[in-house]
Design an enzyme around this catalytic site. Structure first.
Site, PDB file in Angstrom:
ATOM      1  N   HIS A  43       7.643  60.452   9.875  1.00 59.42           N
ATOM      2  CA  HIS A  43       6.323  60.325  10.538  1.00 59.42           C
ATOM      3  C   HIS A  43       6.718  59.707  11.921  1.00 59.42           C
ATOM      4  CE1 HIS A  43       4.769  60.400   6.393  1.00 59.42           C
ATOM      5  NE2 HIS A  43       4.350  61.640   6.813  1.00 59.42           N
ATOM      6  N   LYS A 181      10.071  69.693   8.666  1.00 55.14           N
ATOM      7  CA  LYS A 181      10.167  69.618   7.044  1.00 55.14           C
ATOM      8  C   LYS A 181       9.212  70.495   6.427  1.00 55.14           C
ATOM      9  CE  LYS A 181       8.445  67.056   4.608  1.00 55.14           C
ATOM     10  NZ  LYS A 181       7.650  66.653   3.285  1.00 55.14           N
ATOM     11  N   GLN A 185       4.305  75.199   7.722  1.00 55.73           N
ATOM     12  CA  GLN A 185       3.127  74.838   8.239  1.00 55.73           C
ATOM     13  C   GLN A 185       3.435  74.690   9.501  1.00 55.73           C
ATOM     14  OE1 GLN A 185       0.982  70.900   6.798  1.00 55.73           O
ATOM     15  NE2 GLN A 185       2.445  70.225   8.163  1.00 55.73           N
ATOM     16  N   MET A 216      13.053  62.892   4.054  1.00 59.21           N
ATOM     17  CA  MET A 216      12.074  62.023   3.689  1.00 59.21           C
ATOM     18  C   MET A 216      10.650  62.616   3.213  1.00 59.21           C
ATOM     19  SD  MET A 216      12.722  58.838   6.425  1.00 59.21           S
ATOM     20  CE  MET A 216      14.400  58.165   6.431  1.00 59.21           C
ATOM     21  N   SER A 218       6.570  61.637   1.839  1.00 59.66           N
ATOM     22  CA  SER A 218       5.786  60.617   0.881  1.00 59.66           C
ATOM     23  C   SER A 218       5.833  60.703  -0.399  1.00 59.66           C
ATOM     24  CB  SER A 218       4.270  60.721   1.550  1.00 59.66           C
ATOM     25  OG  SER A 218       4.151  60.571   2.894  1.00 59.66           O
TER      26      SER A 218
END
Ligand SMILES: Nc1ncnc2c1ncn2[C@@H]1O[C@H](COP(=O)(O)OP(=O)(O)OP(=O)(O)O)[C@@H](O)[C@H]1O
Ligand SMILES: CC(C)(CO)[C@@H](O)C(=O)[O-]
Ligand code: BAL
Length: 314
Positions: A43, A181, A185, A216, A218
């Site tokens: 992020h 990533k 989207q 990476m 969440s």
């Protein structure tokens, strides 16, 4: 004037819009990074990309909002990780984030609930189809949302496109940054912005990986040590596939079979392995044009996605 190191936390839609308009009136470029929080270096790299993309004075806004409408009732909305205080510390430490938009809810909740009908329409997302006078407007990017993550997450891209459009209308950014990533989207947002004439430049930012290659995410926090080790098979098999493709083995089916085998042998459960054109996301039989290998696989209870772009030399 440099951005304050403590970002201003804004919870109200009208206040957010007024804030952005003031910044633009001051001659600043409003750059926007939408997230669902529980921030990591991936992020923060989007924040750096946003800062680098602004030629002159910038006002960088990060949103933190776990959007219920992109989760099906069977998905992990309830367990999605969060750490707002930690997120704020990380954003403050960048020294460039001017505002954090973190609304309690972005949807109009209806006065009446509509039960799911026989075809399953109705209560198909965690928004629980507001019903009555509630939210009922949805954006669909009809072709690009099919396939890849769209196949196994039936309401996902409808929810993402709709909430991103809402966020764009609230934040009114000049620039918005999305991570590659979440490749599908990113492409869907680019298409929506083009088709609906949003005056926003969309920037795709490169994938940030852990030192051992794991992308990476969440959700990585939910992996056990063992699952995390096994999940390294994703980035390894993608890197091997790219090497193979660039050295002449460009048959998509063979490459996909090898990746499925590697993930399965590592103990993963494959959702999909697809090789598609970079912009159209149409499957390719041979990697003979700009392509991307996309993977989604379960390790334990965690569904991970990753991808690798391949530009074949002409
Ligand atoms: N490793 C990464 N590298 C680059 N961008 C990333 C990375 N991880 C997430 N992003 C981007 O950050 C933005 C916000 O994503 P989100 O808050 O859902 O985080 P996430 O880590 O992708 O979470 P999840 O576990 O839900 O996949 C998206 O544009 C996403 O593509
Ligand atoms: C773009 C987004 C913030 C919309 O909820 C989300 O899908 C995400 O974090 O990638
Ligand atoms: N990073 C995309 C958010 C989601 O998986 O719901």
């Amino acid at each position: 004037m440099a951005a304050p190191s403590e970002p201003e936390v804004i919870r109200d839609k009208a206040a957010m819009r007024a804030w952005s308009r003031r910044r633009r009136a001051e001659g600043k470029t409003v750059a926007f990074v939408p997230t669902m929080g529980f921030l990591h270096e991936g992020h923060l790299s989007l924040v750096s990309t946003a800062a680098a993309a602004c030629a002159g004075p910038a006002a960088i806004v990060v949103s933190i909002y776990v959007n219920p409408s992109q989760f099906a009732p069977t998905e992990d909305l309830a367990t999605y990780p969060s750490d707002f205080a930690g997120d704020l510390r990380k954003l403050a430490a960048t020294g460039v984030v001017a505002a954090v938009f973190s609304p309690p809810d972005l949807y109009f909740r209806g006065s009446a609930r509509r039960p799911a009908d026989a075809s399953g329409n109705g209560a198909i997302s965690c928004l629980d189809e507001a019903g009555g006078d509630g939210h009922e407007t949805w954006i669909r990017v009809e072709q690009l949302e099919k396939g890849l993550c769209g196949s196994s997450r039936p309401v996902f891209f409808r929810g993402v496109a709709t909430v991103v459009a809402k966020l764009f209308n609230i934040v009114e950014p000049d620039i918005a940054v999305f991570g590659k990533k979440d490749y599908q989207q990113w492409r869907i947002i680019c298409r929506m912005v083009r088709d609906l004439d949003f005056a926003i430049e969309i920037i795709g930012s490169e994938i940030v990986r852990e030192a051992d290659g794991l992308a990476m995410s969440s959700r990585n926090v939910h992996l056990s040590c063992g699952e995390r080790q096994k999940a390294l098979s994703i980035s390894r098999s993608l890197a091997n596939a790219k090497t193979a493709a660039l050295s002449g083995n460009n048959h998509s089916q063979q490459i996909k079979d090898q990746i499925v085998q590697a993930l399965t042998e590592a103990g993963g459960r494959v959702d999909y392995v697809e090789i598609v054109e970079q912009e159209s996301l149409v499957p390719v039989e041979r990697i003979d044009r700009p392509s991307v290998i996309c993977v989604a696989a379960w390790f334990g209870k965690v569904r991970l996605i990753d991808n690798i772009e391949i530009q074949v030399p002409s």
